[in-house]
Write an enzyme that holds these catalytic residues in place. Structure first.
Site, short mmCIF file in Angstrom:
data_model
loop_
_atom_site.label_atom_id
_atom_site.label_comp_id
_atom_site.label_asym_id
_atom_site.label_seq_id
_atom_site.Cartn_x
_atom_site.Cartn_y
_atom_site.Cartn_z
CD GLU A 10 -1.89 -2.31 1.50
OE1 GLU A 10 -0.80 -2.57 2.02
OE2 GLU A 10 -2.79 -3.16 1.32
CG HIS B 44 -9.87 -6.26 8.45
ND1 HIS B 44 -8.87 -6.74 9.27
CD2 HIS B 44 -9.47 -6.55 7.19
CE1 HIS B 44 -7.92 -7.31 8.54
NE2 HIS B 44 -8.26 -7.21 7.27
#
Lengths: 467, 338
Positions: A201, A270
């Site tokens: 990322e 998450h």
């Protein structure tokens, strides 16, 4: 002409120091880089190097002198063929002190802002080039579409019309998207424009920002915004700040998109709503759509916008079906909130999935005789302040709803906005509904207890209405 | 370029090296390195006078790296670097006045005074900054190269970073993608031996930084970064490699900064003798000067004249930077968004 050697500052805050030791004598020939003297502050001892070449004509400040002011002339350096007789000692220190004088700083904040203006959107809202929404004819055909497909259609349409637009991210191509948002895009556009990245990322966010600096228009998919934490440095330090730091020379036309907020039973790492994190940052545009029409129209606007845009989707909304207008180029303007339901007794503000919860709460409350106005913020930054203030001036009560934690959140910002801009209209203190102040739990009961629900929102409205 | 050839570079004779570089080019290297040296000395002086504030990282000692690399790229090639960026901008032909006025935080600066020492850009010269987050420019520069590949033009990006940045994770994330997609990027590691105050031996398990691309299949070479002609030769080959579509390549420039990490560095982590030895034995400007005189490319008098001209240029830049007004208060809130 003789050169004046000045007492240097070792830091921006240093005003004076000790000249502890001279390492040259009068009459010494020196070249650039020679050490002339040692100076001391309370923090450090440092050496003064010569910048120029010549012969030391006179040492004006003896070794061991305390409290030597910055910019005081400490020695005279003679150039080729000069002697001290050529130097007018009366004029020593005159030229440099004039040059070193910095003009008084005017207070720019006082000049440009008035105390009673609270503006999260800043002065750039007006300059922002946002597309105008298509006026819908009464007989416009509506096509039931999932949010997932609406997002895909938006990207595909923009990629058809502009070769500079491309999609990159983890599993966007061959896997068809971790949540199938980019389904069939690889087939249509090929691997050049639908780019599978490694799990990296920080790296691919930085790479995409670099590509945007070069004029491309990347759409970067994060598998979830939780993973964008690894890329946040590039989103903020590289994408959001560079235009300002370059004095307007550079642009960064990029969209960072992906699911945001709590999914279902996926645990704390998450499950998080990042709207307030990105909403805090000047130089970013932050969008969080609710239904499919907005998902499509706002994503198309985001891709066309010349600024960096953070586009926050919601995993639990991808499969929801809504009507999307069947028009050629459906674009929804950035920075404009939408009144999803009109009412007179209280205003609810919400974004993304919480808009649906708020509409459900409004139904519950309608049965009890409470009429609620529901505002879908759509854009978090710039915030549509006028729509919020206009509504609160009518309903006199405010309840904010968000999935993120409450402290320093969107609700806190809106409460401050309303307190400053509609204080005299309020009949009750603003109320906030948000996730409880703990990481989100995995256990089903704890997860449900932590998050806003239609009933919890309804209860907050009842509280604001004192019923 | 093969490993073998690179390793043998030190054994190449001076005359062999000079063949590929014209006397005019050698003199222009001298002039450009001197401009950077004098500019940085002047920056240090203005900092001492309180006219430059904040962080100010001087490039003195490393001049041969940017001047040599700059001579290896062509029109439209991109350059990006970290915070020690003054030399890169001057080598690219950005105006000394505009750079110095940015250092003084004035309207006439490249970023209108809003960026400062670490944040300057020139879209005209394809200079993409000036970045203050160590290692960020490596991912960004890989993205510039990605844009070149996407557009199928034949441009190459030079991404400069230091030995300190070589330990940042995103450097390796970038290496991986650059090789995976064979992007046209030359990674120029300016190994000046110290990451702020930490020597490379104290920070790095593998101190031969040109090997750091090995596990990605990226070739890497060590270059004498104090020798502008060696840099020019290695740079030319590396740029050719990247432009030919062979993907990324790493050049590790062994160089040295004479001054502190920034202005407020007491330099207690290395000895004065160490710095002096580099200055005396391998100063890039003095070495080139000796060569110029030795090979009679020009004479002392001509070099003096160049020196005088450069000093005048730098003084002019300093005057401009001090006389330029502070940015208008209306600039406070402009350029946040397009």
């Amino acid at each position: 002409m003789a050169i004046e050697i000045l007492m240097p500052a070792l830091s921006p805050t240093m005003e004076e120091g000790v000249l502890s030791k001279w390492l040259v004598d009068e009459g010494d020939a020196i070249v650039s880089g020679d050490i002339l003297a040692e100076i001391e502050t309370d923090k450090a001892t440092m050496e003064i190097e010569s910048v120029d070449e010549g012969v030391i004509g006179k040492i004006l400040v003896p070794a061991g002198s305390q409290n030597v002011k910055v910019n005081q002339v400490i020695a005279i350096l003679l150039e080729d063929g000069e002697t001290m007789d050529d130097v007018n000692e009366a004029s020593i220190g005159k030229t440099n002190s004039e040059k070193a004088e910095v003009k008084p700083v005017t207070d720019p904040v006082a000049d440009t802002q008035t105390a009673d203006v609270i503006s999260t959107s800043g002065p750039n809202t007006a300059q922002m080039t946002t597309p105008i929404a298509v006026e819908l004819a009464a007989d416009t055909k509506m096509i039931p579409t999932t949010v997932r497909d609406a997002l895909r259609d938006a990207m595909a349409e923009e990629m058809r019309s502009d070769d500079d637009v491309f999609l990159m991210g983890e599993e966007v191509a061959e896997y068809q998207g971790a949540y199938k948002v980019s389904r069939e895009m690889l087939d249509e556009f090929g691997a050049r424009r639908v780019v599978d990245t490694p799990i990296t990322e920080h790296g691919f966010a930085g790479l995409a920002v670099g590509a945007a600096f070069a004029g491309l228009k990347p759409v970067v998919e994060f598998m979830t915004f939780n993973f964008a934490m690894q890329a946040m440095d590039h989103i903020i330090n590289s994408a959001a700040k560079t235009r300002y730091m370059s004095g307007g020379q550079m642009s960064c036309p990029i969209v960072f998109r992906g699911p945001n907020g709590a999914a279902s039973r996926v645990g704390a790492q998450h499950s998080q709503d990042y709207a307030p994190w990105y909403g805090h940052v000047p130089g970013l545009i932050v969008i969080a759509p609710y239904d499919a029409a907005d998902a499509k129209g706002l994503l198309k606007a985001a891709i066309r916008d010349p600024n960096p845009v953070v586009f926050l989707e919601h995993e639990l909304m991808y499969g929801e079906v809504f009507d999307v207008p069947d028009v050629d180029d459906w674009v929804v303007p950035i920075g404009k909130a939408l009144v999803r339901r009109e009412g007179v007794d209280a205003t609810i503000t919400a974004h993304s999935r919480m808009v649906g919860f708020s509409l459900q709460a409004a139904e519950i409350l309608a049965a009890e005789g409470i009429s609620v106005e529901v505002i879908d913020l759509r854009t978090i930054r710039p915030l549509d302040e006028e729509t919020i203030l206009t509504s609160v001036r009518k309903t006199n009560r405010l309840v904010t709803v968000e999935e993120s934690w409450g402290r320093m959140g969107i609700g806190a910002e809106i409460a401050a906005l309303v307190t400053a801009g509609a204080f005299d209209y309020l009949d009750a203190p603003p109320k906030r509904v948000h996730q409880v102040e703990a990481p989100l739990a995995y256990a089903a009961n704890l997860e449900a207890l932590a998050m806003p629900s239609p009933e919890r929102i309804a209860e907050a409205v009842r509280g604001a209405c004192y019923v | 370029m093969s490993e073998k050839k690179s390793k043998s570079k030190n054994t190449r004779s001076k005359s062999a090296r000079a063949k590929s570089v014209s006397p005019e080019q050698i003199l222009s290297f001298y002039r450009e390195m001197l401009l950077i040296r004098r500019f940085e000395e002047k920056s240090g002086q203005l900092y001492g006078q309180g006219l430059i504030a904040g962080f100010c990282h001087l490039y003195i000692g490393q001049e041969a790296v940017v001047v040599g690399m700059q001579s290896a790229i062509g029109e439209g090639d991109q350059v990006i670097t970290g915070y020690r960026d003054h030399g890169h901008m001057l080598a690219l032909g950005m105006e000394a006045r505009g750079v110095m006025a940015e250092l003084t935080g004035r309207e006439g600066g490249y970023s209108k005074g809003k960026g400062g020492s670490m944040h300057m850009f020139s879209t005209e010269k394809n200079f993409y900054g000036g970045h203050g987050i160590v290692g960020a420019q490596v991912a960004l520069g890989t993205g510039l190269a990605f844009a070149n590949a996407y557009r199928k033009n034949d441009r190459v990006c030079l991404a400069y970073f230091g030995d300190g940045a070589s330990n940042q994770g995103q450097v390796y994330e970038s290496f991986n993608m650059a090789k995976l997609w064979n992007l046209p990027v030359v990674y120029v590691i300016e190994n000046n031996q110290y990451a702020m105050g930490t020597s490379i031996a104290r920070s790095s398990s593998e101190t031969q930084l040109h090997r750091r691309g090995a596990s990605f299949g990226i070739p890497g070479f060590e270059v004498d970064g104090m020798d502008v002609l060696a840099v020019h030769a290695a740079g030319t080959k590396a740029v050719k490699h990247a432009r030919a579509g062979k993907g990324p390549i790493i050049l590790e420039m062994k160089t040295y900064r004479y001054r502190g990490h920034s202005m407020s560095d007491p330099a207690k982590y290395r000895s004065r003798e160490e710095v002096d030895a580099v200055r005396k034995q391998s100063d890039p400007i003095q070495m080139l000067k000796a060569k110029i005189l030795d090979e009679e490319i020009t004479g002392e008098v001509e070099l003096k004249a160049i020196d005088k001209e450069i000093r005048a240029q730098v003084n002019d830049a300093a005057d401009f930077a001090v006389d330029s007004p502070e940015p208008d208060p209306s600039e406070l809130l402009s350029d946040v968004l397009v």
